[in-house]
Design a protein around this motif. Structure first.
Motif, PDB file in Angstrom:
ATOM      1  N   SER A 192       4.809   9.486   3.807  1.00  0.00           N
ATOM      2  CA  SER A 192       3.774   8.937   4.562  1.00  0.00           C
ATOM      3  C   SER A 192       3.255   9.418   5.877  1.00  0.00           C
ATOM      4  CB  SER A 192       4.017   7.465   4.374  1.00  0.00           C
ATOM      5  OG  SER A 192       4.935   6.923   5.504  1.00  0.00           O
ATOM      6  N   GLY A 193       4.443  10.356   6.294  1.00  0.00           N
ATOM      7  CA  GLY A 193       4.236  10.647   7.729  1.00  0.00           C
ATOM      8  C   GLY A 193       4.380   9.621   8.853  1.00  0.00           C
ATOM      9  N   ARG A 194       4.663   8.452   8.348  1.00  0.00           N
ATOM     10  CA  ARG A 194       4.765   7.384   9.374  1.00  0.00           C
ATOM     11  C   ARG A 194       6.415   7.426   9.677  1.00  0.00           C
ATOM     12  NH1 ARG A 194       2.647   1.855   7.260  1.00  0.00           N
ATOM     13  NH2 ARG A 194       3.084   1.217   9.260  1.00  0.00           N
ATOM     14  N   ALA A 218      14.122   4.862   5.434  1.00  0.00           N
ATOM     15  CA  ALA A 218      13.393   5.142   6.507  1.00  0.00           C
ATOM     16  C   ALA A 218      12.906   6.662   6.543  1.00  0.00           C
ATOM     17  CB  ALA A 218      14.239   4.962   7.671  1.00  0.00           C
ATOM     18  N   ARG A 219      13.970   7.717   6.152  1.00  0.00           N
ATOM     19  CA  ARG A 219      13.584   8.956   6.130  1.00  0.00           C
ATOM     20  C   ARG A 219      12.805   9.418   5.117  1.00  0.00           C
ATOM     21  NH1 ARG A 219      17.890  13.434   7.574  1.00  0.00           N
ATOM     22  NH2 ARG A 219      17.473  12.565   9.591  1.00  0.00           N
ATOM     23  N   TYR A 220      12.874   8.541   3.852  1.00  0.00           N
ATOM     24  CA  TYR A 220      12.050   8.837   2.772  1.00  0.00           C
ATOM     25  C   TYR A 220      10.614   8.708   2.998  1.00  0.00           C
ATOM     26  CZ  TYR A 220       9.853   8.026  -1.850  1.00  0.00           C
ATOM     27  OH  TYR A 220       8.918   8.130  -2.990  1.00  0.00           O
ATOM     28  N   ALA A 226       0.928  -1.159   0.007  1.00  0.00           N
ATOM     29  CA  ALA A 226      -0.038   0.101   0.174  1.00  0.00           C
ATOM     30  C   ALA A 226       0.820   1.237   0.069  1.00  0.00           C
ATOM     31  CB  ALA A 226      -0.840  -0.110   1.041  1.00  0.00           C
ATOM     32  N   LEU A 227       2.085   1.169   0.453  1.00  0.00           N
ATOM     33  CA  LEU A 227       2.873   2.314   0.542  1.00  0.00           C
ATOM     34  C   LEU A 227       3.447   2.684  -1.110  1.00  0.00           C
ATOM     35  CD1 LEU A 227       5.335   1.677   3.602  1.00  0.00           C
ATOM     36  CD2 LEU A 227       3.736   3.351   3.175  1.00  0.00           C
ATOM     37  N   ALA A 228       3.209   1.757  -1.940  1.00  0.00           N
ATOM     38  CA  ALA A 228       3.639   2.107  -3.383  1.00  0.00           C
ATOM     39  C   ALA A 228       3.082   3.424  -3.843  1.00  0.00           C
ATOM     40  CB  ALA A 228       3.413   1.151  -4.224  1.00  0.00           C
ATOM     41  N   ALA A 229       1.881   3.707  -3.488  1.00  0.00           N
ATOM     42  CA  ALA A 229       1.170   5.009  -3.913  1.00  0.00           C
ATOM     43  C   ALA A 229       1.720   6.132  -3.303  1.00  0.00           C
ATOM     44  CB  ALA A 229      -0.216   5.031  -3.619  1.00  0.00           C
TER      45      ALA A 229
END
Length: 250
Positions: free
Chosen positions: A180-182, A173-175, A154-157
């Motif tokens: 995503s804000g996560r 991790a930073r990207y 789901a993170l692909a978007a």
């Protein structure tokens, strides 16, 4: 019965700081480590404590005393740079790897999640997941570790670069945090001895079933959900460092 947690001894705090500078590449082989006098002045600790710091680093095989010079870093390239070490490095130096080290992203694709990755990420086995495989090299282009990271598909978007073999400058991790804000706030790491698979052996340039260090890493966000699950394989004689104190129960 609940117990009182005591503050970590000062010498361990200072030793950890210097150790992490070594692992992050800010202090490299041959570089001078602060003298006991410098440690005492900078950290405001007694000379006996500063001396204990240097003794601890020598005992760990990270430094050696050179007559007429002082204490210098000496790891001979035997440090294993774990996922935690890379996280520390990116925050302290802005770089993921020590000077001269680099990684190549071998694959970055959507792939059916295998059982372990699916269980860690909280998705169904076989569900779409992002698979990123990388191999890390030293300054002389010698492979030292290879790893695979898994993310929920789901993170692909929101994080399309996870599906690119181009290097993500700020680190995955930073990207992911920026896109995503996560944020990964806790990392769980497991290590075990193992044997290189055919794919791992090819990446590391060793015979199949060579002895290797196998690691599993779970990066957990503030909601307690695994953001990234990773498996890595490193060559033998590359050391992982931990520290703890022993206290008698009262």
């Amino acid at each position: 019965m609940p117990t009182i947690e005591r503050a970590e001894p000062p010498y361990l705090q200072v030793a950890r700081h210097i150790r992490e500078q070594i692992k992050a590449g800010k202090l490299q082989d041959g570089d001078l480590v602060p003298s006991s006098r410098e440690i005492s002045r900078t950290w405001g600790v007694a000379m006996a404590t500063a001396t204990k710091v240097l003794a601890t680093l020598r005992a760990e095989g990270l430094t050696r005393a050179v007559s007429g010079v002082g204490t210098v870093v000496q790891t001979n390239g035997t440090l294993h740079h774990s996922a935690r070490d890379r996280s520390i490095a990116i925050h302290r130096t802005g770089k993921i790897y020590p000077p001269g080290h680099y990684a190549k992203i071998r694959t970055a694709v959507l792939s059916p999640a295998p059982a372990l990755a699916a269980d860690a990420l909280g998705i169904q086995e076989g569900a779409p997941a992002i698979r990123r495989q990388r191999t890390t090299y030293t300054v002389d282009h010698t492979p030292v570790s290879t790893s695979v990271s898994w993310f929920d598909g789901a993170l692909a978007a929101s994080c399309p670069l996870l599906l690119s073999t181009e290097r993500i400058v700020q680190g995955t991790a930073r990207y992911v945090e920026e896109q995503s804000g996560r944020t990964a706030v806790v990392t769980y790491v497991q290590h075990a001895a193992g044997f290189a698979s055919e794919e791992e052996a090819e990446e590391l340039g060793v015979p199949v079933e060579s002895a290797v260090l196998v690691s599993r890493n779970r990066f957990v966000d503030s909601d307690g959900v695994v953001l990234e699950y990773g498996e890595s394989t490193a060559l033998p004689d590359h050391w992982v460092f931990y520290e703890y104190t022993n206290e008698e129960a009262e």
